[in-house]
Enzyme design. Structure first.
Site, PDB file in Angstrom:
ATOM      1  N   GLY A   1       0.827  -1.197   0.000  1.00  0.00           N
ATOM      2  CA  GLY A   1       0.000   0.000   0.000  1.00  0.00           C
ATOM      3  C   GLY A   1       0.857   1.240   0.000  1.00  0.00           C
ATOM      4  O   GLY A   1       1.443   1.587   1.030  1.00  0.00           O
ATOM      5  N   LEU A   2       0.955   1.891  -1.161  1.00  0.00           N
ATOM      6  CA  LEU A   2       1.846   3.043  -1.298  1.00  0.00           C
ATOM      7  C   LEU A   2       1.061   4.298  -1.653  1.00  0.00           C
ATOM      8  O   LEU A   2       1.384   5.028  -2.582  1.00  0.00           O
ATOM      9  CB  LEU A   2       2.924   2.753  -2.357  1.00  0.00           C
ATOM     10  CG  LEU A   2       3.828   1.564  -2.027  1.00  0.00           C
ATOM     11  CD1 LEU A   2       4.715   1.219  -3.207  1.00  0.00           C
ATOM     12  CD2 LEU A   2       4.663   1.847  -0.776  1.00  0.00           C
TER      13      LEU A   2
ATOM     14  N   GLU B   1      -9.248  13.848  18.517  1.00  0.00           N
ATOM     15  CA  GLU B   1      -8.948  14.758  17.405  1.00  0.00           C
ATOM     16  C   GLU B   1     -10.227  15.396  16.855  1.00  0.00           C
ATOM     17  O   GLU B   1     -10.246  16.585  16.531  1.00  0.00           O
ATOM     18  CB  GLU B   1      -8.232  13.967  16.316  1.00  0.00           C
ATOM     19  CG  GLU B   1      -7.815  14.753  15.092  1.00  0.00           C
ATOM     20  CD  GLU B   1      -7.194  13.830  14.066  1.00  0.00           C
ATOM     21  OE1 GLU B   1      -7.857  13.567  13.028  1.00  0.00           O
ATOM     22  OE2 GLU B   1      -6.071  13.344  14.291  1.00  0.00           O
ATOM     23  N   TYR B   2     -11.304  14.611  16.754  1.00  0.00           N
ATOM     24  CA  TYR B   2     -12.586  15.148  16.295  1.00  0.00           C
ATOM     25  C   TYR B   2     -13.005  16.325  17.172  1.00  0.00           C
ATOM     26  O   TYR B   2     -13.424  17.375  16.681  1.00  0.00           O
ATOM     27  CB  TYR B   2     -13.678  14.068  16.361  1.00  0.00           C
ATOM     28  CG  TYR B   2     -13.779  13.147  15.178  1.00  0.00           C
ATOM     29  CD1 TYR B   2     -12.651  12.544  14.628  1.00  0.00           C
ATOM     30  CD2 TYR B   2     -15.014  12.841  14.622  1.00  0.00           C
ATOM     31  CE1 TYR B   2     -12.756  11.677  13.557  1.00  0.00           C
ATOM     32  CE2 TYR B   2     -15.131  11.972  13.556  1.00  0.00           C
ATOM     33  CZ  TYR B   2     -13.999  11.383  13.031  1.00  0.00           C
ATOM     34  OH  TYR B   2     -14.113  10.524  11.964  1.00  0.00           O
TER      35      TYR B   2
ATOM     36  N   ASP C   1       2.271  -1.989  -4.619  1.00  0.00           N
ATOM     37  CA  ASP C   1       0.992  -1.294  -4.769  1.00  0.00           C
ATOM     38  C   ASP C   1       0.395  -1.717  -6.110  1.00  0.00           C
ATOM     39  O   ASP C   1       1.144  -1.937  -7.077  1.00  0.00           O
ATOM     40  CB  ASP C   1       1.198   0.227  -4.738  1.00  0.00           C
ATOM     41  CG  ASP C   1      -0.115   0.988  -4.594  1.00  0.00           C
ATOM     42  OD1 ASP C   1      -0.481   1.322  -3.450  1.00  0.00           O
ATOM     43  OD2 ASP C   1      -0.771   1.227  -5.622  1.00  0.00           O
TER      44      ASP C   1
ATOM     45  N   LYS D   1      -5.412   4.137  18.894  1.00  0.00           N
ATOM     46  CA  LYS D   1      -5.498   5.081  17.769  1.00  0.00           C
ATOM     47  C   LYS D   1      -6.936   5.543  17.566  1.00  0.00           C
ATOM     48  O   LYS D   1      -7.185   6.701  17.220  1.00  0.00           O
ATOM     49  CB  LYS D   1      -4.968   4.417  16.493  1.00  0.00           C
ATOM     50  CG  LYS D   1      -5.049   5.296  15.239  1.00  0.00           C
ATOM     51  CD  LYS D   1      -4.275   6.595  15.390  1.00  0.00           C
ATOM     52  CE  LYS D   1      -3.998   7.313  14.088  1.00  0.00           C
ATOM     53  NZ  LYS D   1      -5.057   7.400  13.116  1.00  0.00           N
TER      54      LYS D   1
ATOM     55  N   HIS E   1      -7.535   8.181  20.114  1.00  0.00           N
ATOM     56  CA  HIS E   1      -6.769   9.344  19.653  1.00  0.00           C
ATOM     57  C   HIS E   1      -7.557  10.127  18.609  1.00  0.00           C
ATOM     58  O   HIS E   1      -7.676  11.350  18.680  1.00  0.00           O
ATOM     59  CB  HIS E   1      -5.432   8.858  19.082  1.00  0.00           C
ATOM     60  CG  HIS E   1      -4.688   9.852  18.255  1.00  0.00           C
ATOM     61  ND1 HIS E   1      -5.029  10.141  16.936  1.00  0.00           N
ATOM     62  CD2 HIS E   1      -3.602  10.619  18.533  1.00  0.00           C
ATOM     63  CE1 HIS E   1      -4.195  11.047  16.462  1.00  0.00           C
ATOM     64  NE2 HIS E   1      -3.328  11.353  17.400  1.00  0.00           N
ATOM     65  N   ASN E   2      -8.117   9.425  17.629  1.00  0.00           N
ATOM     66  CA  ASN E   2      -8.848  10.110  16.569  1.00  0.00           C
ATOM     67  C   ASN E   2     -10.171  10.682  17.061  1.00  0.00           C
ATOM     68  O   ASN E   2     -10.627  11.721  16.565  1.00  0.00           O
ATOM     69  CB  ASN E   2      -9.081   9.160  15.392  1.00  0.00           C
ATOM     70  CG  ASN E   2      -7.840   8.997  14.538  1.00  0.00           C
ATOM     71  OD1 ASN E   2      -6.717   9.175  15.006  1.00  0.00           O
ATOM     72  ND2 ASN E   2      -8.019   8.650  13.283  1.00  0.00           N
TER      73      ASN E   2
ATOM     74  N   MET F   1       0.205   7.864   2.826  1.00  0.00           N
ATOM     75  CA  MET F   1       0.900   7.466   4.054  1.00  0.00           C
ATOM     76  C   MET F   1       1.968   6.416   3.757  1.00  0.00           C
ATOM     77  O   MET F   1       3.118   6.537   4.173  1.00  0.00           O
ATOM     78  CB  MET F   1      -0.097   6.927   5.073  1.00  0.00           C
ATOM     79  CG  MET F   1      -0.980   7.973   5.698  1.00  0.00           C
ATOM     80  SD  MET F   1      -0.144   8.960   6.958  1.00  0.00           S
ATOM     81  CE  MET F   1      -0.071   7.794   8.317  1.00  0.00           C
ATOM     82  N   GLY F   2       1.592   5.356   3.039  1.00  0.00           N
ATOM     83  CA  GLY F   2       2.515   4.261   2.791  1.00  0.00           C
ATOM     84  C   GLY F   2       3.766   4.677   2.045  1.00  0.00           C
ATOM     85  O   GLY F   2       4.879   4.257   2.387  1.00  0.00           O
TER      86      GLY F   2
END
Length: 299
Positions: free
Chosen positions: A7-8, A173-174, A30, A166, A169-170, A11-12
């Site tokens: 997966g590129l 973030e919201y 990818d 995570k 965490h998100n 992020m990747g």
């Protein structure tokens, strides 16, 4: 260390380049041949020495499951797979069990840092067996920011703990983003405020509300004052919903995160049916004036 990355996307690909810059040998795959180092998953596995380590950075849900299923048939006992995408933590035990049938190890890792991670480093939240975490520490250390590991990396617990951390965490973030957004709108609504971006920028140092998110809002306003080039329609990638669901499951009050999630839903409505009902009720019980709907143009 030699690592395979599946997966590129944004992020990747950035993670691949950061790892290479830190001296690691990374082979990426990818479906897009323009960015892929090898032609297939089979070729990626063949390019890695045993015991292999493969980091998966594909969309959560079915795409991740499909890659895990393929890797379970291609990898050998003692190899390890890291799911670094935004998978729901409940998927991790399913993925781990699937790989365990072939004696392949599994680690879940929440990754935060966005498109800036290549330059600044990523905060990492990992779940899995301590032996697998120790084996992957050179990779984690290369991806995270310089300095004390404890401030950018955590072995949060067993399988699923990384993605759970995570998710929360998100969810936070919201809430933070919604608070900044509401503050921005309130500043913009006041005629006496001559320069809204300047006010926000003045909060960047010394104040208790300073943060990287605030810096990003200041940057967005410097690039597009008034944010006139974008719509208010705001997607959610799932973690906010999952956080609210977990709050309900654990009977933990989470009014701020919940409100931030629902605000995103409201952003997608051109003319909210709920708010129409509120206006109608106000007119019924109090005789309050209401605005007429805009006429629909017929082509």
């Amino acid at each position: 260390m030699k690592l395979g990355v599946v997966g590129l996307g944004r992020m990747g690909s950035n993670m691949r380049e950061r790892l290479r810059e830190k001296g690691h040998d990374v082979v990426g795959y990818d479906p897009n041949p323009d960015v892929s180092d090898v032609r297939s998953l089979e070729a990626l596995v063949e390019a890695l020495p045993a015991p292999r380590a493969v980091w998966v950075m594909v969309p959560a849900g079915a795409p991740t499951r499909q890659v895990i299923e393929q890797l379970s048939r291609l990898l050998a006992p003692g190899d390890v797979v890291v799911d670094g995408g935004n998978s729901r933590f409940t998927d991790d035990k399913v993925n781990a069990a699937l790989l365990a049938e072939h004696d392949v190890r599994y680690v879940d890792c929440g990754v935060s840092g966005g498109v800036w991670g290549r330059q600044n480093g990523y905060a990492l939240m990992a779940g899995g067996h301590e032996d697998d975490i120790a084996r992957l520490l050179p990779i984690f250390d290369a991806l995270r920011p310089e300095g004390d590991r404890a401030y950018s990396f955590v072995h949060a617990g067993g399988i699923g703990a990384g993605h759970y951390a995570k998710m929360v965490h998100n969810g936070i973030e919201y809430g933070l983003m919604q608070a900044y957004a509401e503050g921005y709108e309130l500043l913009a609504a006041e005629e006496s405020i001559a320069d809204v971006p300047a006010v926000l920028r003045a909060w960047s140092q010394g104040t208790v509300v300073r943060s990287w998110l605030l810096d990003l809002l200041v940057q967005a306003l410097s690039e597009d004052p008034g944010l006139g080039s974008i719509s208010g329609y705001t997607e959610d990638s799932g973690e906010g919903r999952w956080t609210v669901e977990e709050a309900i499951a654990h009977a933990v009050p989470a009014p701020v995160i919940s409100a931030a999630l629902f605000a995103r839903f409201a952003s997608r409505q051109d003319d909210s049916p709920a708010m129409k009902a509120v206006s109608a009720l106000r007119r019924q019980f109090g005789g309050h004036a209401v605005r007429s709907a805009e006429p629909v143009e017929v082509a």
